[in-house]
Design a protein around this motif. Structure first.
Motif, short mmCIF file in Angstrom:
data_model
loop_
_atom_site.label_atom_id
_atom_site.label_comp_id
_atom_site.label_asym_id
_atom_site.label_seq_id
_atom_site.Cartn_x
_atom_site.Cartn_y
_atom_site.Cartn_z
N ALA A 1 0.84 -1.20 0.00
CA ALA A 1 0.00 0.00 0.00
C ALA A 1 0.87 1.25 0.00
CB ALA A 1 -0.93 -0.01 1.20
N SER A 2 1.96 1.21 0.74
CA SER A 2 2.87 2.35 0.80
C SER A 2 3.51 2.58 -0.57
CB SER A 2 3.94 2.11 1.85
OG SER A 2 4.90 3.13 1.81
N LEU A 3 3.92 1.51 -1.24
CA LEU A 3 4.52 1.64 -2.56
C LEU A 3 3.51 2.19 -3.56
CD1 LEU A 3 6.64 -1.63 -2.85
CD2 LEU A 3 7.46 0.70 -2.56
N ASP A 4 2.27 1.71 -3.50
CA ASP A 4 1.24 2.20 -4.41
C ASP A 4 0.97 3.68 -4.18
OD1 ASP A 4 1.00 -0.26 -5.58
OD2 ASP A 4 -0.81 -0.85 -4.47
N SER A 5 0.89 4.11 -2.93
CA SER A 5 0.63 5.52 -2.67
C SER A 5 1.80 6.39 -3.10
CB SER A 5 0.31 5.75 -1.20
OG SER A 5 1.45 5.54 -0.40
N ASN A 6 3.02 5.87 -3.01
CA ASN A 6 4.19 6.64 -3.48
C ASN A 6 4.16 6.77 -4.99
OD1 ASN A 6 5.25 7.13 -0.98
ND2 ASN A 6 6.61 5.36 -1.00
N ARG A 7 3.74 5.73 -5.68
CA ARG A 7 3.67 5.80 -7.14
C ARG A 7 2.62 6.81 -7.57
NH1 ARG A 7 3.42 -0.31 -7.58
NH2 ARG A 7 5.58 -0.87 -7.23
N GLN A 8 1.50 6.86 -6.87
CA GLN A 8 0.43 7.77 -7.25
C GLN A 8 0.82 9.22 -6.98
OE1 GLN A 8 -3.01 6.48 -5.15
NE2 GLN A 8 -3.35 4.70 -6.46
N GLY A 9 1.60 9.46 -5.95
CA GLY A 9 1.98 10.82 -5.59
C GLY A 9 3.16 11.34 -6.39
N ASN A 10 3.83 10.50 -7.15
CA ASN A 10 5.02 10.89 -7.88
C ASN A 10 4.60 11.49 -9.23
OD1 ASN A 10 7.50 11.22 -8.96
ND2 ASN A 10 8.07 9.05 -8.97
N THR A 11 4.81 12.78 -9.43
CA THR A 11 4.43 13.43 -10.68
C THR A 11 5.62 13.63 -11.60
OG1 THR A 11 4.72 15.61 -9.69
CG2 THR A 11 2.51 14.64 -9.61
N SER A 12 6.81 13.19 -11.21
CA SER A 12 7.98 13.40 -12.06
C SER A 12 7.91 12.59 -13.34
CB SER A 12 9.26 13.07 -11.29
OG SER A 12 9.27 11.70 -10.96
N GLY A 13 7.20 11.49 -13.33
CA GLY A 13 7.07 10.67 -14.53
C GLY A 13 5.86 11.04 -15.36
N PHE A 14 5.23 12.17 -15.07
CA PHE A 14 4.03 12.60 -15.77
C PHE A 14 4.44 13.11 -17.15
CE2 PHE A 14 -0.35 13.18 -14.76
CZ PHE A 14 -0.81 14.09 -15.69
N ARG A 15 3.77 12.62 -18.21
CA ARG A 15 4.14 13.01 -19.57
C ARG A 15 3.17 14.05 -20.11
NH1 ARG A 15 5.29 6.99 -21.81
NH2 ARG A 15 7.13 6.64 -20.55
#
Length: 128
Positions: free
Chosen positions: A90-104
């Motif tokens: 769950a922690s990994l999933d929430s970190n992935r969702q909050g990371n906008t650096s990979g936003f294209r």
């Protein structure tokens, strides 16, 4: 200055000695063994055991069911590991969702005409 021991430590030490003395295979040297394991003086432990025996209090002579205790502890450990794994994922999933650096940036045919398309993330406009 004399060392003060808690009543819990005294009771547990006496209980360990009584259990060891109840079994003929471990009766010999029980006080010395338990005293060394707990970091106590063997004479101090011997006095505690003598006082306990003189008091006439009931002593549990049944051996502790170690197999049942081990089964219970293993089940508890398995459940704790499973819960930790769920929390880790769950922690990994929430970190992935909050990371906008990979936003294209979405390119379209309008990009060449000078019209910019807005980027949205979680219902919010990131750029205008």
């Amino acid at each position: 200055m004399p060392v003060k021991y808690t009543d819990e430590l005294k009771a547990r030490a006496v209980e360990l000695v009584m259990h060891a003395q109840a079994d003929p295979e471990t009766a010999s040297g029980a006080i010395t063994r338990v005293a060394n394991e707990l970091g106590l003086s063997k004479e101090t432990l011997r006095v505690w055991v003598r006082k306990h025996k003189d008091s006439g209090r009931a002593t549990p002579t049944e051996s502790v069911d170690l197999e049942a205790e081990n089964r219970r502890l293993r089940a508890e450990l398995t459940e704790a590991k499973r819960a930790n794994e769920i929390l880790r994922r769950a922690s990994l999933d929430s970190n992935r969702q909050g990371n906008t650096s990979g936003f294209r940036v979405v390119r379209s045919c309008w990009a060449s005409s000078g019209v910019r398309k807005l980027k949205h993330f979680r219902g919010r406009v990131l750029s205008s």
